[in-house]
Structure formats: C-alpha cells, structure tokens
Design a protein around this motif. Structure first.
Motif, PDB file in Angstrom:
ATOM      1  N   THR A  74       0.758  -1.378   0.620  1.00 51.18           N
ATOM      2  CA  THR A  74       0.153  -0.222   0.058  1.00 51.18           C
ATOM      3  C   THR A  74       1.293   0.947   0.225  1.00 51.18           C
ATOM      4  OG1 THR A  74       0.135  -0.347   2.570  1.00 51.18           O
ATOM      5  CG2 THR A  74      -2.040  -1.099   1.111  1.00 51.18           C
ATOM      6  N   ASP A 101      -8.243  -7.312  -4.490  1.00 48.29           N
ATOM      7  CA  ASP A 101      -8.116  -5.205  -4.285  1.00 48.29           C
ATOM      8  C   ASP A 101      -7.722  -4.716  -3.068  1.00 48.29           C
ATOM      9  OD1 ASP A 101      -9.954  -3.938  -6.251  1.00 48.29           O
ATOM     10  OD2 ASP A 101     -11.370  -4.425  -4.679  1.00 48.29           O
ATOM     11  N   HIS A 134      -4.901  -4.169  -2.439  1.00 48.71           N
ATOM     12  CA  HIS A 134      -3.966  -2.613  -2.376  1.00 48.71           C
ATOM     13  C   HIS A 134      -5.113  -1.404  -2.044  1.00 48.71           C
ATOM     14  CE1 HIS A 134      -6.524  -2.756  -6.044  1.00 48.71           C
ATOM     15  NE2 HIS A 134      -5.922  -1.625  -6.409  1.00 48.71           N
ATOM     16  N   LEU A 135      -5.848  -1.525  -1.564  1.00 47.43           N
ATOM     17  CA  LEU A 135      -6.890  -0.777  -1.536  1.00 47.43           C
ATOM     18  C   LEU A 135      -7.345  -0.078  -0.438  1.00 47.43           C
ATOM     19  CD1 LEU A 135     -10.079  -1.023  -3.847  1.00 47.43           C
ATOM     20  CD2 LEU A 135      -8.122   0.354  -4.231  1.00 47.43           C
ATOM     21  N   SER A 171      -3.078   3.603  -3.020  1.00 47.84           N
ATOM     22  CA  SER A 171      -4.548   2.975  -4.031  1.00 47.84           C
ATOM     23  C   SER A 171      -5.893   3.213  -2.448  1.00 47.84           C
ATOM     24  CB  SER A 171      -4.118   2.153  -4.289  1.00 47.84           C
ATOM     25  OG  SER A 171      -2.870   1.554  -4.885  1.00 47.84           O
ATOM     26  N   TYR A 172      -7.491   4.190  -2.864  1.00 48.47           N
ATOM     27  CA  TYR A 172      -7.480   4.156  -2.047  1.00 48.47           C
ATOM     28  C   TYR A 172      -8.957   3.668  -2.464  1.00 48.47           C
ATOM     29  CZ  TYR A 172      -4.349   7.201   0.145  1.00 48.47           C
ATOM     30  OH  TYR A 172      -3.587   7.472   1.110  1.00 48.47           O
ATOM     31  N   LEU A 173     -10.369   3.400  -1.858  1.00 52.55           N
ATOM     32  CA  LEU A 173     -11.586   3.049  -2.161  1.00 52.55           C
ATOM     33  C   LEU A 173     -11.815   4.241  -1.388  1.00 52.55           C
ATOM     34  CD1 LEU A 173     -14.256   1.267  -2.765  1.00 52.55           C
ATOM     35  CD2 LEU A 173     -13.747   0.357  -0.661  1.00 52.55           C
ATOM     36  N   ALA A 221     -12.133   3.666  -6.043  1.00 48.96           N
ATOM     37  CA  ALA A 221     -11.159   3.009  -6.061  1.00 48.96           C
ATOM     38  C   ALA A 221     -10.417   3.153  -6.829  1.00 48.96           C
ATOM     39  CB  ALA A 221     -11.661   1.529  -6.008  1.00 48.96           C
ATOM     40  N   SER A 224      -5.465   4.684  -7.648  1.00 46.46           N
ATOM     41  CA  SER A 224      -4.393   5.297  -7.278  1.00 46.46           C
ATOM     42  C   SER A 224      -4.424   6.440  -7.244  1.00 46.46           C
ATOM     43  CB  SER A 224      -3.601   4.740  -8.094  1.00 46.46           C
ATOM     44  OG  SER A 224      -3.553   3.190  -7.586  1.00 46.46           O
ATOM     45  N   ALA A 240      -6.483  -5.253  -9.110  1.00 43.98           N
ATOM     46  CA  ALA A 240      -7.132  -4.916  -9.133  1.00 43.98           C
ATOM     47  C   ALA A 240      -8.506  -6.324  -9.307  1.00 43.98           C
ATOM     48  CB  ALA A 240      -8.196  -4.191  -9.983  1.00 43.98           C
TER      49      ALA A 240
END
Ligand code: ATP
Length: 425
Positions: A107, A242, A244-245, A259-261, A323, A325, A405
């Motif tokens: 992350t 997912d 990485h989110l 990377s985000y949600l 969602a 980066s 993803a």
C-alpha cells in the motif's frame, strides 16, 4: 520454509515468476517438497517496477542451506544482472515474515534500509545483488498473509522459442473462457474483442489463466490451442483481490502513491481531455463533523475505453465511491459505484398562460417574459431527465485492469456503512 525472490528481470526479457518456476522444479529434483508457490503483487505505483511489481515465494520443506545455495545459483544464471534496473534479492525464513511489512509494501513505499532492519530482526537468511532493492519484494513475498486469494496458471515457453512471435489460437482462448467463466476471468476482453492473457513483452510467459481455483485454471488451460509449452506453474496469488486498496477514513490525508476506496460527491460535469482521458472533480468529505470539504480530480485514462462512457454519464451531485491510485493529486480510476444519483433535472422557459406561446429569458437572473403580452414570471418549468447510468458498481475492462484489482464478477468491494450514510457528503 519460505523462499522469497524479487527483481530478477528487465524490460528486455526474463520474469521473476519464470525463475520461481525453475526453482520449484530444481527443488523437487533435489528431494525438497514443494507445498505452495505464491505470486505476490506489490504496490502497483512503485517507480522501480519493470511491469506488474510481482515477487514470488516458494513454500518448501528441505535443508535451508542447500535451498539457499540452489536459489542463489539460479539467480546468477537467470537474472538479467547486466541491466542497471535489475537488483535481485533472495530471503529464506523458517516462519512467515511480519504481515505488517507485506501490507506496507502493498500500500505504500518503503526503503532498502528498512528491509535490512526487518530481515535482521527476523533472522532471515538473505542475499542481495547490486543495490539489493529486490530484498524489499522478496521479504514482502515471504511475509504475505492472504485474506483472499486467487490462482494463476502460467504456461511458459520452451527456451528455444523465447523472443519469437507467440502462437496461441485466439478463438480457443475465447472458448476456454466461455467454458469456465466465472471460475476463470480476464483471459479475454469481450467488449474490445481481444485476448488479454497472452503478453506482448519479450519474456518467457506464453499465457496466464486467472481463476478462482487451481482446478478452474487447469481446466481452461486444457482448452487452449497453442505452440508446445515448456513448464507450467500454478500460483496462489493476491491478484484480483483489491488487497492494495486502503479504505479511506474521513479526515485521513491521501498519500501519494497509495490506492484507495473512498466516498465523495461529483463536483463537476466530466470533461474529455487531450488523449481521450476523461476527468471530473470529486468533493471529499474531509471532516464531515466540521463540514470541511476538499476536491480532488479523478481520471479515467484512454485505455479504459468504454468505462469512460460511464464516467461521462456522471452528474454533479451524484454520490459515488471511487477506487484507484492517488498519483499527482489525482485518483486513477479502477472502478466506481454510483450510490445515490443526483436528481437529473433541466429547466426550460415556461409557456405564457395568456398567449400559449413559449416565453423567452428576461436576462440573467431576471426570469422569463412573453414577447407578445409582456407577461413575466421568475419560475422555469422543471423537467426530469432520464439518466444514462443506474446505481451500482462499474469497472474498467480486462485490457485495462490492474493485476490486483478485483473484478466485479468476484463480488463488489465491501464498503463500510458510514460510506453510504448522509454524513459523508
Ligand atoms: P517482474 O515482471 O519480474 O515481476 P516487476 O514489475 O515485478 O518485474 P521488479 O523488477 O520486481 O518489477 O522491480 C520492482 C522493485 O521494486 C523490486 O526491487 C521490489 O523489491 C521493489 N518494491 C516493491 N514494492 C515496493 C515498495 N512498496 N516500495 C519500494 N520498493 C518496492
């Protein structure tokens, strides 16, 4: 024990998974027992990556010193050490490394100094080559605990075919996916009518089939017509999960390269820009209690093709989840959910009640007037428009999908309740 390897390839050839598959074969020959082979993707935004920021971990039983010697010899033989960007690393450990290290490598960004302190603290056997950056990914691969996992069967080419055009019959790949979907996915892109699982880079991979279980990827592979293959290896992987989110907490600043949600409200009509990229402004609820807000740009790049039409159909006021980066103050979109559409209304000049004629604007902010009888009114007619998009999740097509993803066919992201409450907008 766990053997981690990373950073052995270059843009001109090789692939760390190939070296991992060769290692698994050699270890078997030497009498070691292979328990599992892991393909671990790390932060997709790191600048040092060759392609998909992958590291591998082989879980095996055997003599650590012997395994270490075999692994180092293979790195010397196969790694593209002449390339200045290739900086291999190997670690061996009897127990998994710290899950926290894996999470940070997935992350965020970490340094080579930091990995040395982890390796030393954990008492791992290790060796690095050149600037030793590969130790970062190697240590992350042996530290990965996968809350969710998928499988990829990678079929490698016979060595004498390396560098020649690949021979895989496209129609057979479409049939293989049709026969096994949704237990396998992303072998092909239906919307764009292309095969996705065959790379175009000069590496030893012929194709990779991704799916829910070792059986589904093996079944699909059996249906593909192609040149004679060399090794095949089934990898257990964090791809398509997912992982990485980061679920963004209101008030938590966004960090470059993570990377985000996150939830927000569309703040501008989407615009198509140079190169076919589509952007819009998203209003984030930074401190909802204090009603403080902040806007960021979201972008759907040209290679996301049809996904851009979804983005173009957003309206200001739409409550959405995004969602992707965070790079250069911009969210690079991987998927979005329309949670609560803004009412789609348009205003029109009313009809004069006396003359039954359409009235005209009386000037900015002055309402409407009838040209014939001079009747005036401030109120327009409000018409509701039919929206092109309905609530739900939307994702980029397989050709533009990040390895990590999670395709929506595997289920939509689990979203914290507060993301859906009125407090977030
Ligand atoms: P391959 O096709 O072999 O998988 P790649 O795209 O994975 O290539 P690498 O050649 O492995 O790219 O280069 C990535 C480099 O970045 C490695 O040295 C790895 O240790 C390092 N790395 C991975 N994650 C991070 C991170 N979060 N912060 C800093 N460095 C990282």
């Amino acid at each position: 024990m766990f053997i981690g390897i990373d950073d052995t390839d270059s843009a001109d050839g090789m692939c760390t998974t190939y070296l991992g598959a060769v290692l698994a074969g050699k270890l078997k020959e030497s009498g070691a027992r292979i328990r599992r082979a892991y393909l671990i993707r790390l932060n997709p935004t790191v600048p040092y990556k060759t392609r998909g920021n992958a590291a591998v971990c082989i879980e095996a039983d055997g003599c650590a010193d012997e395994i270490f010697a075999i692994t180092c010899a293979l790195i010397e033989q196969y790694a593209v050490l002449g390339d200045e960007k290739t900086n291999p690393g190997v670690v061996i450990t009897g127990k998994r490394g710290p899950a926290e290290w894996y999470k940070r490598c997935l992350t965020g960004y970490v340094t080579i100094d930091e990995v040395y302190s982890v390796i030393q603290r954990e008492g791992m056997i290790f060796r690095g080559w050149k600037n030793c950056r590969g130790l970062i990914g190697a240590c992350a691969a042996v530290s990965a605990v996968l809350a969710d996992c998928t499988y990829e069967l990678i079929a490698y080419r016979q060595e004498e075919r390396f560098g020649n055009p690949r021979n895989v019959t496209a129609s057979s790949v479409f049939s293989a996916e049709a026969a096994t979907y949704p237990a396998t996915w992303d072998s092909v892109d239906h919307e764009n009518q292309v095969v996705v699982c065959v790379p175009h880079t000069p590496d030893p991979v012929l194709f990779g089939i991704r799916g829910e279980s070792p059986f589904s990827v093996a079944r699909a592979t059996g249906l593909i017509a192609c040149e004679p293959t060399g090794m095949r290896q089934i990898w257990c992987t964090n791809q398509g999960t997912d992982a990485h989110l980061i679920i963004q907490k209101p008030g938590q600043p966004l960090t470059e390269g993570s990377s985000y949600l996150l939830p927000g409200t569309v703040n501008s009509y989407p615009k198509s820009g140079r190169g076919g990229h589509v952007t819009f402004s998203l209003l984030l609820a930074v401190y909802p209690q204090e009603r403080k807000e902040e806007s960021i740009t979201c972008i759907a790049f040209e290679p996301t093709r049809g996904f851009r039409n979804i983005i173009r159909s957003l309206h200001p006021g739409d409550r959405i989840l995004v969602a992707g980066s965070f790079l250069k103050e911009t969210i690079n979109l991987e998927k979005i959910a329309l949670v609560l559409p803004a009412p789609a209304v348009r205003t029109e000049a009313p009809v004069c009640p006396a003359c039954n004629k359409q009235m005209t604007s009386a000037g900015t902010g002055k309402g409407y007037k009838c040209r014939r009888c001079r009747y005036r009114t401030r109120d327009p007619v409000i018409k509701e428009e039919k929206r092109q998009i309905t609530p739900g999740w939307y994702e980029v097509p397989p050709i533009a999908r990040r390895h990590l993803a999670r395709p929506l066919i595997r289920g939509s992201p689990s979203v914290p309740g507060e993301f859906l409450s009125s407090e977030t907008s």
